[in-house]
Motif scaffolding. Structure first.
Motif, mmCIF file in Angstrom:
data_model
loop_
_atom_site.group_PDB
_atom_site.id
_atom_site.type_symbol
_atom_site.label_atom_id
_atom_site.label_comp_id
_atom_site.label_asym_id
_atom_site.label_seq_id
_atom_site.Cartn_x
_atom_site.Cartn_y
_atom_site.Cartn_z
ATOM 1 N N PHE A 186 53.012 29.472 -71.177
ATOM 2 C CA PHE A 186 53.160 28.119 -70.651
ATOM 3 C C PHE A 186 53.159 27.073 -71.759
ATOM 4 C CE2 PHE A 186 52.485 29.762 -66.377
ATOM 5 C CZ PHE A 186 53.319 28.930 -65.642
ATOM 6 N N LEU A 187 52.371 27.286 -72.798
ATOM 7 C CA LEU A 187 52.388 26.358 -73.928
ATOM 8 C C LEU A 187 53.756 26.370 -74.592
ATOM 9 C CD1 LEU A 187 51.178 24.328 -75.828
ATOM 10 C CD2 LEU A 187 50.019 26.220 -77.026
ATOM 11 N N GLN A 188 54.311 27.548 -74.812
ATOM 12 C CA GLN A 188 55.647 27.633 -75.412
ATOM 13 C C GLN A 188 56.694 26.973 -74.518
ATOM 14 O OE1 GLN A 188 56.322 28.380 -78.467
ATOM 15 N NE2 GLN A 188 58.511 28.015 -78.180
ATOM 16 N N TYR A 189 56.578 27.162 -73.232
ATOM 17 C CA TYR A 189 57.496 26.541 -72.278
ATOM 18 C C TYR A 189 57.438 25.011 -72.399
ATOM 19 C CZ TYR A 189 59.724 25.596 -67.745
ATOM 20 O OH TYR A 189 60.551 25.155 -66.746
ATOM 21 N N GLN A 190 56.241 24.466 -72.548
ATOM 22 C CA GLN A 190 56.106 23.015 -72.700
ATOM 23 C C GLN A 190 56.700 22.544 -74.024
ATOM 24 O OE1 GLN A 190 55.165 20.792 -70.437
ATOM 25 N NE2 GLN A 190 54.810 22.412 -68.946
ATOM 26 N N ARG A 191 56.513 23.320 -75.081
ATOM 27 C CA ARG A 191 57.135 22.967 -76.368
ATOM 28 C C ARG A 191 58.653 22.940 -76.220
ATOM 29 N NH1 ARG A 191 53.297 27.321 -79.183
ATOM 30 N NH2 ARG A 191 51.623 25.972 -79.966
ATOM 31 N N GLU A 192 59.192 23.946 -75.575
ATOM 32 C CA GLU A 192 60.644 24.023 -75.390
ATOM 33 C C GLU A 192 61.155 22.915 -74.478
ATOM 34 O OE1 GLU A 192 61.243 28.072 -74.105
ATOM 35 O OE2 GLU A 192 60.730 28.868 -76.081
ATOM 36 N N THR A 193 60.329 22.469 -73.557
ATOM 37 C CA THR A 193 60.715 21.351 -72.694
ATOM 38 C C THR A 193 60.906 20.090 -73.522
ATOM 39 O OG1 THR A 193 59.595 22.297 -70.772
ATOM 40 C CG2 THR A 193 60.001 19.921 -70.726
ATOM 41 N N LEU A 194 60.000 19.814 -74.455
ATOM 42 C CA LEU A 194 60.160 18.628 -75.300
ATOM 43 C C LEU A 194 61.415 18.761 -76.162
ATOM 44 C CD1 LEU A 194 59.190 15.870 -76.163
ATOM 45 C CD2 LEU A 194 57.682 16.988 -77.825
#
Length: 168
Positions: free
Chosen positions: A22-30
């Motif tokens: 989920f942290l990686q997903y949030q990074r990729e969202t930005l």
């Protein structure tokens, strides 16, 4: 928006893989929110009196990655990427003369360093002391997900204001 793909977190992963996913997903969202924009668009501010910009957010999360993983978790004595304040605001938000390419490189390196640090931790229950407060890896990862999710909400609004693009 862009065709930048995000890695969906596993729906069956264990807790550690779920949190890091989920942290990686949030990074990729930005990354997705910033994709395809010019330097001037990345520097475009929200609405007065806010000085918030996508580039400022990228620089801010680079500092947050450095702070939580390198300083708090790993006990490293590393200097801020953009130290000090400008007009009473953290320097990372002072983007008038900032270089977007440099900011993204710093952020990507900080994320890679964070991932390497997390990989070496023995468990989510591992604990560090920082300023007389205990922190588990679980707390740090959860806090980072919250930090990115909040700022990705800001990024949604900024991106829509810049070029009308909306989406996850």
């Amino acid at each position: 928006m862009s065709d930048h793909q995000r890695t969906e977190p596993s729906r069956t992963a264990d807790e550690r893989a779920s949190l890091t996913g989920f942290l990686q997903y949030q990074r990729e969202t930005l990354t997705m929110k910033c994709a395809g924009l010019t330097a001037m668009q990345l520097k475009e501010r929200a609405v007065p009196p806010s000085g918030l910009s996508l580039l400022g957010l990228v620089r801010h999360v680079a500092e947050v990655e450095r702070s939580w993983f390198q300083v708090v978790w790993n006990g490293e004595d590393v200097r801020a990427y953009w130290p000090g304040t400008v007009n009473g605001t953290f320097a990372e938000f002072d983007i008038d003369s900032a270089d977007p390419d440099e900011a993204f490189k710093v952020w990507e390196a900080a994320c890679a360093r964070s991932c390497a640090i997390v990989e070496t931790a023995e468990s989510l229950d591992a604990t560090v002391q920082w300023r007389d407060e205990p922190f588990t890896l679980r707390y740090v990862l959860t806090h980072m997900i919250e930090e990115y999710a909040r700022h990705n909400g800001h990024a949604d609004l900024l991106r829509e204001r810049i070029d009308g693009a909306t989406g996850e």
